[in-house]
Design a protein around this motif. Structure first.
Motif, mmCIF file in Angstrom:
data_model
loop_
_atom_site.group_PDB
_atom_site.id
_atom_site.type_symbol
_atom_site.label_atom_id
_atom_site.label_comp_id
_atom_site.label_asym_id
_atom_site.label_seq_id
_atom_site.Cartn_x
_atom_site.Cartn_y
_atom_site.Cartn_z
ATOM 1 N N ARG A 56 -6.841 6.552 -8.237
ATOM 2 C CA ARG A 56 -5.834 6.431 -7.183
ATOM 3 C C ARG A 56 -6.309 5.253 -6.234
ATOM 4 O O ARG A 56 -7.534 5.552 -6.117
ATOM 5 N N CYS A 57 -5.768 4.450 -5.727
ATOM 6 C CA CYS A 57 -5.788 3.454 -4.763
ATOM 7 C C CYS A 57 -4.794 3.888 -3.530
ATOM 8 O O CYS A 57 -3.837 3.709 -3.902
ATOM 9 N N TYR A 58 -5.494 3.953 -2.507
ATOM 10 C CA TYR A 58 -4.643 4.247 -1.426
ATOM 11 C C TYR A 58 -4.787 2.880 -0.235
ATOM 12 O O TYR A 58 -5.907 2.440 -0.158
ATOM 13 N N GLY A 59 -3.657 2.755 0.302
ATOM 14 C CA GLY A 59 -3.539 1.802 1.340
ATOM 15 C C GLY A 59 -2.544 1.459 2.047
ATOM 16 O O GLY A 59 -1.541 2.148 1.812
ATOM 17 N N SER A 60 -2.497 0.152 2.609
ATOM 18 C CA SER A 60 -1.108 -0.175 2.909
ATOM 19 C C SER A 60 -0.732 -1.593 2.167
ATOM 20 O O SER A 60 -1.496 -2.072 1.737
ATOM 21 N N ALA A 61 0.553 -2.162 2.511
ATOM 22 C CA ALA A 61 0.955 -3.222 1.973
ATOM 23 C C ALA A 61 1.788 -3.992 2.599
ATOM 24 O O ALA A 61 2.684 -3.255 3.549
ATOM 25 N N ARG A 62 1.843 -5.332 2.352
ATOM 26 C CA ARG A 62 2.774 -6.301 3.055
ATOM 27 C C ARG A 62 3.841 -6.422 1.984
ATOM 28 O O ARG A 62 3.773 -6.609 0.738
ATOM 29 N N THR A 63 5.187 -6.320 2.468
ATOM 30 C CA THR A 63 6.389 -6.399 1.386
ATOM 31 C C THR A 63 6.754 -7.769 1.735
ATOM 32 O O THR A 63 6.938 -8.280 2.661
ATOM 33 N N LEU A 64 6.705 -8.533 0.455
ATOM 34 C CA LEU A 64 7.028 -10.020 0.582
ATOM 35 C C LEU A 64 8.424 -10.096 -0.468
ATOM 36 O O LEU A 64 8.358 -9.592 -1.652
ATOM 37 N N HIS A 65 9.329 -10.886 0.151
ATOM 38 C CA HIS A 65 10.727 -11.020 -0.523
ATOM 39 C C HIS A 65 10.637 -12.549 -1.102
ATOM 40 O O HIS A 65 10.078 -13.445 -0.315
ATOM 41 N N PRO A 66 11.726 -12.766 -1.935
ATOM 42 C CA PRO A 66 11.610 -14.411 -2.426
ATOM 43 C C PRO A 66 11.921 -15.080 -0.975
ATOM 44 O O PRO A 66 11.653 -16.516 -1.046
ATOM 45 N N ARG B 257 12.212 -9.138 -7.272
ATOM 46 C CA ARG B 257 12.706 -8.585 -5.970
ATOM 47 C C ARG B 257 11.879 -8.533 -4.785
ATOM 48 O O ARG B 257 12.157 -8.933 -3.542
ATOM 49 N N GLN B 258 10.355 -7.943 -4.978
ATOM 50 C CA GLN B 258 9.613 -8.004 -4.100
ATOM 51 C C GLN B 258 8.221 -8.212 -4.662
ATOM 52 O O GLN B 258 7.961 -7.656 -5.826
ATOM 53 N N ILE B 259 7.255 -8.800 -3.925
ATOM 54 C CA ILE B 259 5.604 -8.558 -4.237
ATOM 55 C C ILE B 259 5.168 -7.735 -3.352
ATOM 56 O O ILE B 259 5.400 -7.676 -1.900
ATOM 57 N N TYR B 260 4.478 -6.602 -3.370
ATOM 58 C CA TYR B 260 3.555 -5.881 -2.380
ATOM 59 C C TYR B 260 2.069 -6.422 -2.550
ATOM 60 O O TYR B 260 1.703 -6.408 -3.368
ATOM 61 N N ASP B 261 1.526 -6.841 -1.487
ATOM 62 C CA ASP B 261 0.313 -7.265 -1.371
ATOM 63 C C ASP B 261 -0.384 -5.923 -0.698
ATOM 64 O O ASP B 261 -0.279 -5.832 0.438
ATOM 65 N N VAL B 262 -1.080 -5.014 -1.240
ATOM 66 C CA VAL B 262 -1.740 -3.947 -1.219
ATOM 67 C C VAL B 262 -3.371 -4.155 -0.589
ATOM 68 O O VAL B 262 -4.233 -4.895 -1.324
ATOM 69 N N ALA B 263 -3.549 -3.665 0.622
ATOM 70 C CA ALA B 263 -5.053 -3.594 0.964
ATOM 71 C C ALA B 263 -5.370 -2.231 1.175
ATOM 72 O O ALA B 263 -5.004 -1.273 1.499
ATOM 73 N N LEU B 264 -6.189 -2.032 0.082
ATOM 74 C CA LEU B 264 -6.993 -0.762 -0.193
ATOM 75 C C LEU B 264 -8.085 -0.348 1.055
ATOM 76 O O LEU B 264 -8.812 -0.964 1.347
ATOM 77 N N ASP B 265 -7.662 0.914 1.314
ATOM 78 C CA ASP B 265 -8.705 1.560 2.199
ATOM 79 C C ASP B 265 -9.730 2.708 1.606
ATOM 80 O O ASP B 265 -10.643 3.265 2.049
ATOM 81 N N GLN C 67 9.340 1.805 6.893
ATOM 82 C CA GLN C 67 9.034 2.896 8.075
ATOM 83 C C GLN C 67 7.680 3.102 8.415
ATOM 84 O O GLN C 67 7.185 3.257 9.530
ATOM 85 N N ILE C 68 7.006 3.471 7.266
ATOM 86 C CA ILE C 68 5.606 3.796 7.497
ATOM 87 C C ILE C 68 4.670 3.055 6.405
ATOM 88 O O ILE C 68 5.037 2.994 4.996
ATOM 89 N N ASN C 69 3.961 2.139 6.710
ATOM 90 C CA ASN C 69 3.122 1.364 5.769
ATOM 91 C C ASN C 69 1.826 1.994 5.173
ATOM 92 O O ASN C 69 0.929 2.107 5.500
ATOM 93 N N ARG C 70 2.355 2.730 4.027
ATOM 94 C CA ARG C 70 1.196 3.560 3.205
ATOM 95 C C ARG C 70 1.823 3.429 1.896
ATOM 96 O O ARG C 70 2.925 3.474 1.433
ATOM 97 N N MET C 71 0.743 3.204 0.885
ATOM 98 C CA MET C 71 1.160 3.039 -0.740
ATOM 99 C C MET C 71 0.055 4.030 -1.275
ATOM 100 O O MET C 71 -1.130 3.707 -0.817
ATOM 101 N N THR C 72 0.157 4.441 -2.414
ATOM 102 C CA THR C 72 -0.691 5.101 -3.304
ATOM 103 C C THR C 72 -0.352 4.318 -4.633
ATOM 104 O O THR C 72 0.586 4.326 -5.111
ATOM 105 N N LEU C 73 -1.238 3.805 -5.426
ATOM 106 C CA LEU C 73 -1.230 3.468 -6.918
ATOM 107 C C LEU C 73 -2.031 4.119 -7.573
ATOM 108 O O LEU C 73 -3.172 4.749 -7.228
ATOM 109 N N MET C 74 -1.639 4.713 -8.938
ATOM 110 C CA MET C 74 -2.169 5.627 -9.703
ATOM 111 C C MET C 74 -2.161 4.912 -11.084
ATOM 112 O O MET C 74 -1.319 4.571 -11.619
#
Length: 184
Positions: free
Chosen positions: A88-98, A117-125, A69-76
């Motif tokens: 904290r790393c803020y950014g967007s992520a591609r969701t990859l399924h098998p 289940r998924q791999i999230y490829d996170v681009a940090l901004d 729905q909204i491509n944003r993610m925070t890792l901490m």
């Protein structure tokens, strides 16, 4: 006390590599905010602005539904041991399924698991550090093997059934696309 950066420095990458757990935050425009602790060997820093992490099958599948729905993610990360710091790393992520072509090359970076289940490829901004002075000291006692055993006991067919019966929507009812996008 907080400092902001455009990318991860070598010092911050080393900090991430020494942590035993991290937290993932995601949210849709409406509904609940999800904050989930992650552990095991599930994260790789691939560059100063790129992190990949592998999501193993578990009780919920909130992150996938939110990112659809909204491509944003925070890792901490929190420095529970010697160095008091919160990162904290803020950014967007591609969701990859098998089923996705890019999934397997990234999945190969991690130990084999039926539960991948998924791999999230996170681009940090944005990268932000803060003091962490109020974070308590905690001793690392080791990894839990419960999730690995759970997935191994089910095997690929059991995991697929679990995805079908338990992981197709978020707790707010949004689709996670674990089985693919539905067409009208």
């Amino acid at each position: 006390m907080a400092k902001q950066f455009d990318a991860l420095s070598d010092v911050l990458i080393r900090f991430i590599e020494t942590q035993h757990m991290f937290f993932v935050g995601s949210a849709a425009a409406e509904g609940r905010v999800n904050i989930s602790p992650k552990g095991m060997d599930s994260l790789r820093v691939l560059g100063p602005n790129r992190i990949v992490w592998r999501n193993l099958t578990g009780s919920g599948n909130e992150t996938a539904g939110h990112l659809a729905q909204i491509n944003r993610m925070t890792l901490m990360w929190c420095g529970f041991e010697a160095k008091p710091m919160i990162l904290r790393c803020y950014g967007s992520a591609r969701t990859l399924h098998p089923r996705d072509a890019d999934f397997e090359p990234l999945n190969a970076l991690f130990p084999a698991s039926h539960g991948a289940r998924q791999i999230y490829d996170v681009a940090l901004d944005l990268v932000q550090t803060s003091c962490g002075y109020a974070v308590p000291f905690m001793d690392y006692a080791g990894e839990r093997d419960v999730l690995k055993k759970w997935a191994d006991d089910r095997g690929a067919d059991g995991i697929s059934t679990y995805w079908e019966t338990r992981n197709q929507s978020t707790i707010d009812g949004a689709p996670t696309h674990i089985l693919g996008r539905q067409t009208d």
